[in-house]
Every structure is written in structure tokens, then in C-alpha cells.
Design an enzyme around this catalytic site. Sequence first.
Site, PDB file in Angstrom:
ATOM      1  N   TYR A 267     -59.312  68.728 -18.371  1.00 26.24           N
ATOM      2  CA  TYR A 267     -58.777  69.197 -17.049  1.00 26.24           C
ATOM      3  C   TYR A 267     -59.687  67.666 -17.096  1.00 26.24           C
ATOM      4  CZ  TYR A 267     -59.539  70.884 -12.356  1.00 26.24           C
ATOM      5  OH  TYR A 267     -59.880  70.829 -11.099  1.00 26.24           O
TER       6      TYR A 267
ATOM      7  N   SER B  58     -61.397  66.059  -8.533  1.00 23.29           N
ATOM      8  CA  SER B  58     -62.321  66.570  -9.038  1.00 23.29           C
ATOM      9  C   SER B  58     -63.155  65.652  -8.962  1.00 23.29           C
ATOM     10  CB  SER B  58     -61.874  67.247  -9.660  1.00 23.29           C
ATOM     11  OG  SER B  58     -63.228  68.302 -10.209  1.00 23.29           O
TER      12      SER B  58
END
Length: 248
Positions: free
Chosen positions: A151, A138
Site C-alpha cells: 500500500y 497518502s
Amino acid sequence: MKSTGNSILITGGGSGIGQALAHRWHDAGNHVIITGRRQQMLDDAIAGRERMTAYALDVTAADAVEAFARQVVSDHPSLNILVNNAGIYSAEKITAHRDIADAEDMVETNIIGPIRMMNAFIDHLSGQADAAIINISSGLAFVPFPAAPTYSATKAALHAYTAAIRPLLKGKVEVIEIIPPQVQTELTPGQSTDPNSMPLNAFADEVMALLHAADTPAEVCVEGVRYFREAEAKGQFNDALNMLAKYS
């Protein structure tokens, strides 16, 4: 990376980025195996596609992953590409004592899960021609989202792990990282219709073009994520972090 004639296994392939890439690989002439926790979603994803196969799998279950790997290698001995896409997201408020079960689940799914899958398949992949491991991280691996620190940390860990194994597997297994920006998926509520998120089809199309170029890059960065990937190198890290903090 070879664009066609592969046998590709994708975790989290029943929806979102995983499904979009799975369908494109299938349509390019590859056999695609998808996994996920919900069988009905998987069945819907492979409907009408004869070169797609689905298996229910929870990557947080260590024994299940090992048994799954043995079954898949037996059922699909030509498997040559593993794509670690499965992941979960939870926002967090860390300014006071809280239940950290969600944080533990993200660590187990987003980083231990891929490590577990790579370990289960590495011996098989190392013996295959045109073998590859593709890990999907990400943009938040490079500039963390303050509203989602765990996360972000799991994706940073996956980036580091991917970079670390690349030289160790050179000449045996190609190691590729796909770095998405925020994409219109159901990772978070409302994200699939968020105009500030990259449309899923546009993302998948750009990824495929980069993956199947003459020289596949070690890091597949669509244009929409380059600001975050390059922020620290360009001295823009604090600006990017403060921008994200406004949404926390």
C-alpha cells in the site's frame, strides 16, 4: 483551482474521503460525478443532490474504463476535473512465503487504476478550460508503514507519477496532489472511530480551504500530515519509520 462552476469526476466517491469531498464540491456549486464498484452506495451518496451523478465503475477493468470515459465525455462534455481517489488497503506479513493476491490487487487499483483513468481522459481534459487532475496519495508515500509495504509503495508511486506529469501538462491541465494523514474512514477496520485518526469532516474542510485558496498549492498537505511529508527533509525519517514499525 476554480472553486465553483466545475464538472468534477471522482473515483471512489461513494464513501470516505471521496464522498466527503464530493459533497463539499457539490455544495460549492459544482456538478459532481462519482464512481465506485457498488451502485447502492453510490445512489445513497447522491440522494437529494440534483447536481450529482453516479456511475458504477471498476478502475481495474481496462476495457470498462475506456468505455466509461467515452460515455462520460458524451454525457458531460463540460467535464474539466478528474479526481483519482479510489484505493484499497491490505495489511501484509512479508516475513514468510504468502499469497500475494492482495498485493497485486493494491497495485492494480491504487496505481494502475489512476494511470488508466488519466490516460482515458487526458485528451478531453487538455481541451478544457480550468482543467485539473487531482491525485490522492497518502502520508505513507513519504514514510512507509511496515505493516502495509505494498500500500505504501503504491502511494509513493502515485506521488512520483503526479510530480512527473506536472511539468508536462503545465499550461494545459493543473496537476494537484492531496496528501492525507490517517483519516477516520473505513479504509481499515475500526479506523472510522480511531481517536488517533483525523476526523473526516475536519480533513475535508481543511482540504477545501487549501484547494480554493488564491493560489492552489501543487501539494495539498493538511497540518496533520506535514510530519510525514517533511520527515526526510528534516532528518526525521528513521524516527518516523520506527514509530510506525511499532504498530506493525
